[in-house]
Design an enzyme around this catalytic site. Structure first.
Site, PDB file in Angstrom:
ATOM      1  N   ASP A  78      70.274  14.931 163.152  1.00 28.45           N
ATOM      2  CA  ASP A  78      71.548  15.132 163.846  1.00 28.45           C
ATOM      3  C   ASP A  78      72.653  15.443 162.825  1.00 28.45           C
ATOM      4  OD1 ASP A  78      73.218  14.554 166.483  1.00 28.45           O
ATOM      5  OD2 ASP A  78      74.302  13.624 164.814  1.00 28.45           O
ATOM      6  N   TYR A 101      80.740  17.451 159.972  1.00 22.82           N
ATOM      7  CA  TYR A 101      80.216  16.560 158.924  1.00 22.82           C
ATOM      8  C   TYR A 101      80.209  17.220 157.543  1.00 22.82           C
ATOM      9  CZ  TYR A 101      78.341  13.881 162.914  1.00 22.82           C
ATOM     10  OH  TYR A 101      78.180  13.187 164.082  1.00 22.82           O
ATOM     11  N   LYS A 161      76.782  20.248 166.297  1.00 26.20           N
ATOM     12  CA  LYS A 161      77.867  20.115 167.290  1.00 26.20           C
ATOM     13  C   LYS A 161      79.044  20.980 166.880  1.00 26.20           C
ATOM     14  CE  LYS A 161      76.626  15.227 167.140  1.00 26.20           C
ATOM     15  NZ  LYS A 161      76.386  15.001 165.705  1.00 26.20           N
ATOM     16  N   HIS A 185      81.287  18.625 170.631  1.00 28.82           N
ATOM     17  CA  HIS A 185      81.368  17.350 169.898  1.00 28.82           C
ATOM     18  C   HIS A 185      82.243  16.307 170.603  1.00 28.82           C
ATOM     19  CE1 HIS A 185      81.061  15.703 165.530  1.00 28.82           C
ATOM     20  NE2 HIS A 185      81.124  14.709 166.380  1.00 28.82           N
TER      21      HIS A 185
HETATM   22  N1  LIG Z   1      78.909  12.548 168.466  1.00 28.71           N
HETATM   23  C1  LIG Z   1      79.776  11.805 167.817  1.00 28.71           C
HETATM   24  O1  LIG Z   1      81.006  11.836 168.056  1.00 28.71           O
HETATM   25  C2  LIG Z   1      79.268  10.869 166.753  1.00 28.71           C
HETATM   26  C3  LIG Z   1      80.118   9.840 166.277  1.00 28.71           C
HETATM   27  C4  LIG Z   1      79.593   8.975 165.313  1.00 28.71           C
HETATM   28  C5  LIG Z   1      78.300   9.143 164.856  1.00 28.71           C
HETATM   29  N2  LIG Z   1      77.508  10.173 165.316  1.00 28.71           N
HETATM   30  C6  LIG Z   1      76.116  10.390 164.821  1.00 28.71           C
HETATM   31  O2  LIG Z   1      75.396   9.179 164.942  1.00 28.71           O
HETATM   32  C7  LIG Z   1      74.875   8.808 163.666  1.00 28.71           C
HETATM   33  C8  LIG Z   1      74.736   7.299 163.559  1.00 28.71           C
HETATM   34  O3  LIG Z   1      75.965   6.642 163.798  1.00 28.71           O
HETATM   35  P1  LIG Z   1      76.826   5.952 162.636  1.00 28.71           P
HETATM   36  O4  LIG Z   1      76.553   6.665 161.363  1.00 28.71           O
HETATM   37  O5  LIG Z   1      78.226   5.896 163.126  1.00 28.71           O
HETATM   38  O6  LIG Z   1      76.334   4.436 162.618  1.00 28.71           O
HETATM   39  P2  LIG Z   1      74.939   3.641 162.565  1.00 28.71           P
HETATM   40  O7  LIG Z   1      73.795   4.549 162.401  1.00 28.71           O
HETATM   41  O8  LIG Z   1      74.959   2.683 163.701  1.00 28.71           O
HETATM   42  O9  LIG Z   1      75.138   2.757 161.255  1.00 28.71           O
HETATM   43  C9  LIG Z   1      75.155   3.296 159.967  1.00 28.71           C
HETATM   44  C10 LIG Z   1      75.495   2.153 159.011  1.00 28.71           C
HETATM   45  O10 LIG Z   1      74.505   1.126 159.134  1.00 28.71           O
HETATM   46  C11 LIG Z   1      73.904   0.853 157.871  1.00 28.71           C
HETATM   47  N3  LIG Z   1      72.460   0.675 158.119  1.00 28.71           N
HETATM   48  C12 LIG Z   1      71.527   1.621 158.338  1.00 28.71           C
HETATM   49  N4  LIG Z   1      70.321   1.082 158.547  1.00 28.71           N
HETATM   50  C13 LIG Z   1      70.488  -0.266 158.447  1.00 28.71           C
HETATM   51  C14 LIG Z   1      69.614  -1.359 158.567  1.00 28.71           C
HETATM   52  N5  LIG Z   1      68.312  -1.189 158.818  1.00 28.71           N
HETATM   53  N6  LIG Z   1      70.127  -2.621 158.395  1.00 28.71           N
HETATM   54  C15 LIG Z   1      71.448  -2.802 158.147  1.00 28.71           C
HETATM   55  N7  LIG Z   1      72.329  -1.787 158.029  1.00 28.71           N
HETATM   56  C16 LIG Z   1      71.851  -0.529 158.184  1.00 28.71           C
HETATM   57  C17 LIG Z   1      74.216   2.049 157.008  1.00 28.71           C
HETATM   58  O11 LIG Z   1      74.425   1.649 155.668  1.00 28.71           O
HETATM   59  P3  LIG Z   1      73.494   2.210 154.453  1.00 28.71           P
HETATM   60  O12 LIG Z   1      73.826   3.661 154.295  1.00 28.71           O
HETATM   61  O13 LIG Z   1      73.959   1.359 153.325  1.00 28.71           O
HETATM   62  O14 LIG Z   1      72.071   1.961 154.846  1.00 28.71           O
HETATM   63  C18 LIG Z   1      75.523   2.571 157.580  1.00 28.71           C
HETATM   64  O15 LIG Z   1      76.629   1.914 156.972  1.00 28.71           O
HETATM   65  C19 LIG Z   1      75.863   9.447 162.701  1.00 28.71           C
HETATM   66  O16 LIG Z   1      75.382   9.487 161.386  1.00 28.71           O
HETATM   67  C20 LIG Z   1      76.053  10.780 163.349  1.00 28.71           C
HETATM   68  O17 LIG Z   1      74.932  11.641 163.092  1.00 28.71           O
HETATM   69  C21 LIG Z   1      77.994  11.016 166.283  1.00 28.71           C
END
Ligand SMILES: NC(=O)c1ccc[n+]([C@@H]2O[C@H](COP(=O)([O-])OP(=O)(O)OC[C@H]3O[C@@H](n4cnc5c(N)ncnc54)[C@H](OP(=O)(O)O)[C@@H]3O)[C@@H](O)[C@H]2O)c1
Length: 280
Positions: free
Chosen positions: A49, A54, A79, A112
């Site tokens: 994704d 980004y 997106k 997005h």
């Molecule tokens: N459509 C939208 O508007 C939108 C908005 C936000 C996000 N997104 C997409 O969704 C993806 C995921 O969401 P997100 O990045 O906001 O948050 P997330 O995946 O819920 O969390 C990422 C965070 O969690 C940590 N993490 C990862 N695996 C872990 C584990 N097993 N145990 C503990 N901590 C862990 C990571 O740190 P480390 O790097 O230190 O592991 C990072 O700080 C994004 O990367 C993006 O592609 C889309």
């Protein structure tokens, strides 16, 4: 790695098969992003994704090629940012995404965020056209509430296969999920481990201990067990494997109910964008 995307559990939506697990890449850039995409694909991830916002599509494309996995075996989502939602701007933005990624088309192209400054039918029409022009195999939306899902379906001539929204144990998205299901759309959970917070949750950790799983794995399992696609992000190679090991155990009904009870109103981590705070 010889696995194809069909070997990873997937959800079907209007003919699209979307792997239930993908790698989120927000905030991963350059070499780190390329390495994580390559390592994820080597481990068996078959869904990546990204987004034009980004600023990492080129790095994602490099990771795809470095992994040596067939393009056909990877489900690639990007997106379009709302500043490109006018019909005059949209096709170029989509072409630029595909070019930066170094592919002929993407598997899924999403709007997005909603943009109330541009009529939704204009943007949805442009989205349908880039699909017909062959830049996207499937199209969908992101951050759409129930009313916007209905409006998008009224405006579209092509199926919308997905709505990507914030979703984790602390945020109840059951209304949006019901609307997606009514239209045969998949729902993808972004921030599925609550941006890391779920990894330190005592309730999730206790439930996980009974299954020899971590709190983060329980958070992801809670979602995929409801057929919600998850796209966790990590910058750490060891966590790629941890976040993928969520298909070899099941949460009991009581455990699912206990996790559901963690959700509260207003537990959103990502603020609504483009002046649209009215979520439900
Ligand atoms: N459509 C939208 O508007 C939108 C908005 C936000 C996000 N997104 C997409 O969704 C993806 C995921 O969401 P997100 O990045 O906001 O948050 P997330 O995946 O819920 O969390 C990422 C965070 O969690 C940590 N993490 C990862 N695996 C872990 C584990 N097993 N145990 C503990 N901590 C862990 C990571 O740190 P480390 O790097 O230190 O592991 C990072 O700080 C994004 O990367 C993006 O592609 C889309």
């Amino acid at each position: 790695m010889s696995a194809s995307k069909d070997q990873v559990p997937a959800v079907s939506a209007h003919g699209a098969r979307i792997p239930l697990l993908g790698l989120g890449t927000w905030d991963l850039r350059g070499r780190v992003c390329t390495d994580m995409v390559e390592k994820a694909l080597d481990l068996g991830y078959r869904h990546i994704d990204t987004a034009e916002m980004y600023d990492n599509e080129q790095a994602v494309g490099e990771g795809l090629r470095a992994a040596g996995v067939s393009r056909e075996d990877v489900f690639l989502t990007t997106k379009i940012w709302p500043s490109h939602f006018a019909a005059a701007d949209f096709p170029r933005a989509a072409r630029d995404c595909v070019k930066r990624l170094g592919v002929n088309d993407v598997d899924l192209l999403l709007l997005h965020w909603p943009n109330p400054q541009i009529p939704l039918p204009e943007t949805v029409g442009a989205l349908c056209k880039v699909k017909r022009d062959g830049l996207a195999r499937n199209i969908g939306v992101s951050n759409f509430n129930v009313a916007l899902i209905e409006a998008a379906w009224k405006a579209t001539t092509e199926p919308l296969v997905c709505n990507q929204v914030e979703c984790h144990p602390y945020l109840d998205q059951s209304k949006v999920l019901a609307a997606c299901r009514q239209h045969g759309m998949a729902m993808t959970a972004y921030s599925p481990i609550a941006q890391g917070r779920a990894g330190g949750d005592n309730v999730l950790a206790r439930i996980g201990a009974a299954h020899e799983k971590s709190a983060a794995q329980v958070s992801l399992r809670f979602l995929v067990q409801q057929n919600i696609v998850v796209i966790p992000r990590t910058s750490k190679a060891a966590r790629l494997a941890e976040n993928a090991a969520i298909f070899d155990f099941s949460l009991k009904d009581g455990e699912m109910a206990e996790i559901s009870a963690l959700s509260r109103a207003g537990r959103r981590l990502i603020p609504a964008g483009f002046g649209r705070p009215d979520w439900d």
